[in-house]
Design an enzyme around this catalytic site. Structure first.
Site, mmCIF file in Angstrom:
data_model
loop_
_atom_site.group_PDB
_atom_site.id
_atom_site.type_symbol
_atom_site.label_atom_id
_atom_site.label_comp_id
_atom_site.label_asym_id
_atom_site.label_seq_id
_atom_site.Cartn_x
_atom_site.Cartn_y
_atom_site.Cartn_z
ATOM 1 N N SER A 96 0.841 -1.190 0.000
ATOM 2 C CA SER A 96 0.000 0.000 0.000
ATOM 3 C C SER A 96 0.885 1.253 0.000
ATOM 4 O O SER A 96 1.829 1.347 -0.780
ATOM 5 C CB SER A 96 -0.960 -0.045 1.191
ATOM 6 O OG SER A 96 -1.961 0.931 1.073
ATOM 7 N N ASP A 120 -5.738 -3.052 -2.705
ATOM 8 C CA ASP A 120 -4.777 -2.819 -1.636
ATOM 9 C C ASP A 120 -4.188 -4.113 -1.079
ATOM 10 O O ASP A 120 -4.903 -5.035 -0.710
ATOM 11 C CB ASP A 120 -5.452 -2.043 -0.502
ATOM 12 C CG ASP A 120 -4.449 -1.331 0.365
ATOM 13 O OD1 ASP A 120 -3.651 -2.019 1.029
ATOM 14 O OD2 ASP A 120 -4.446 -0.094 0.366
#
Length: 432
Positions: A71, A238
């Protein structure tokens, strides 16, 4: 924001492969996600660079041979990977980037784009079954982040760092919405065989902006990204989602020592005394806990497993060895010493007006919903507070970090009479 935050430095061979007996190539840095919270990582890295400078290692290569990011942590990792030749310059660049960032550098905040898209997304969720209209792909449009990364990130510079031996591997993890598999894309200096685990695989790849965007696509908030995998395209989001083993990529890539920078505050007595009582939890309050389970919980659980394995190997050393695939791994963690939620609560009014309008019905502009808003608070006052916190936390552990990264015994001169740093005898890495 500084668009030239990642200046170019020519790749030159590293001056030192070892720091006081510590093998740099086998030392890994792991950085987790957390949206705007990742500014804390830039602060820690800035603090680490100061520690390095104090011991004569300031403008040497980064002290990590392996970087694994997820991320927003993957984006920070990319900043280090392309400037692996000069740790001080890399840390300064990341600090400058986060120091001057604004929300509209990451996602659209203008009324026409943000307001209309958000309204359509929420109404489609509520009434889509009536209208049969397809909802937008996400609540927010992160096209500005893609443009920014396109200007800052140069993939060939990662390869230059690898070719020069200043970096052994760089890994980025994302979740496939198409198959549910957790995929680690890695770029390495030497041939490393891909690995397969239950719902987890790793594949060699040339890391691109699309990989960084995919890994940082917060579910529901940012759109998924298509990436090529095994000859076809899958949609990715993500990488912290369902990431039960965040330490695994670094260990598979050869790490014997791991420094992990988290974004979950270490809970201490009295923290919750100031939490507003309130009544039924708001949607933002529930969403904040949901995002916490995505971004923050995996690292702690994986650390516990690793420490259990280390203790088992200490009692049964015959299990250790490359043939069996077992080896002890030293680990040290740094995480915020103050509650980020409380810091975010003090800066909620700095969110752009359109974002506040979207979050207000959800309770995201109240103190109880500050945890949710903290992931989206890409504003200088907030990120600068996190940078300062990261610097303070690194300074508070300066002796342990110097020993862990450079093998320097706390309290001894940086460079003795013979010009060589003394190795520290580390038997068990401190875990914060």
């Amino acid at each position: 924001m500084h668009r030239d935050s990642f200046p170019h430095h020519e790749a030159t061979p590293p001056r030192h492969r070892h720091h006081g007996g510590v093998q740099r190539n086998a030392t890994a840095l792991i950085m987790m996600g957390g949206g705007a919270r990742a500014a804390y990582q830039a602060g820690v890295l800035s603090g680490l660079a100061r520690i390095a400078a104090q011991h004569g290692h300031g403008h040497e290569p980064i002290p990590f041979g392996i970087i694994a990011g997820t991320s927003a942590g993957a984006i920070n990792g990319a900043g280090l990977a392309i400037q692996a030749a000069d740790f001080q310059a890399a840390a300064d660049s990341l600090s400058a980037l986060w120091h001057g960032i604004h929300t509209d550098d990451v996602y659209r905040t203008d009324v026409l784009r943000a307001g209309v898209s958000g309204a359509r997304w929420l109404s489609a969720l509520a009434f889509g079954w009536v209208t049969h209209r397809r909802a937008p792909r996400a609540l927010l449009d992160n096209a500005p982040l893609g443009s920014m990364l396109g200007e800052l990130f140069e993939g060939q510079r990662v390869q230059a760092s690898l070719d020069a031996g200043m970096l052994q591997a760089f890994a980025v993890t994302a979740l496939s919405y198409s198959t549910g598999r957790h995929v680690t894309f890695y770029q390495s200096h030497r041939r490393i065989h891909p690995w397969h685990r239950s719902q987890r695989i790793a594949v060699p790849a040339q890391i691109t902006v699309d990989h960084l965007l995919a890994s940082a696509s917060i579910p529901f908030l940012f759109p998924a990204m298509p990436l090529e995998l095994e000859g076809h395209h899958e949609w990715f989001g993500d990488g912290t989602m369902r990431q039960m083993s965040p330490l695994s990529p670094a260990i598979h890539l050869g790490a014997a020592r791991v420094l992990a920078i988290g974004s979950a505050s270490r809970q201490r007595p009295g923290w919750f005394d100031t939490v507003p009582a309130g009544g039924y939890p708001s949607l933002a309050q529930v969403g904040g806990q949901a995002l916490a389970s995505i971004f923050l919980d995996g690292l702690s659980a994986d650390l516990e497993r690793l420490l259990h394995i280390n203790r088992l190997l200490a009692r049964m050393p015959e299990l250790a060895g490359d043939a069996e695939g077992w080896r002890p791994v030293q680990v040290m963690t740094i995480s915020p010493s103050e509650p980020i939620e409380a810091i975010a609560a003090d800066h909620l009014q700095q969110l752009p007006r359109t974002v506040r309008a979207l979050l207000t019905p959800l309770g995201g502009t109240e103190a109880r919903g500050a945890a949710f808003a903290s992931y989206l608070l890409f504003e200088p006052e907030f990120t600068q507070a996190l940078i300062a916190l990261g610097e303070r936390d690194a300074a508070a552990q300066a002796d342990e970090l110097a020993a862990f990264l450079y093998g320097i015994i706390p309290g001894t001169p940086a460079l003795p009479d013979d010009g060589q740093a003394r190795p520290a005898q580390i038997t068990r890495a401190p875990v914060a």
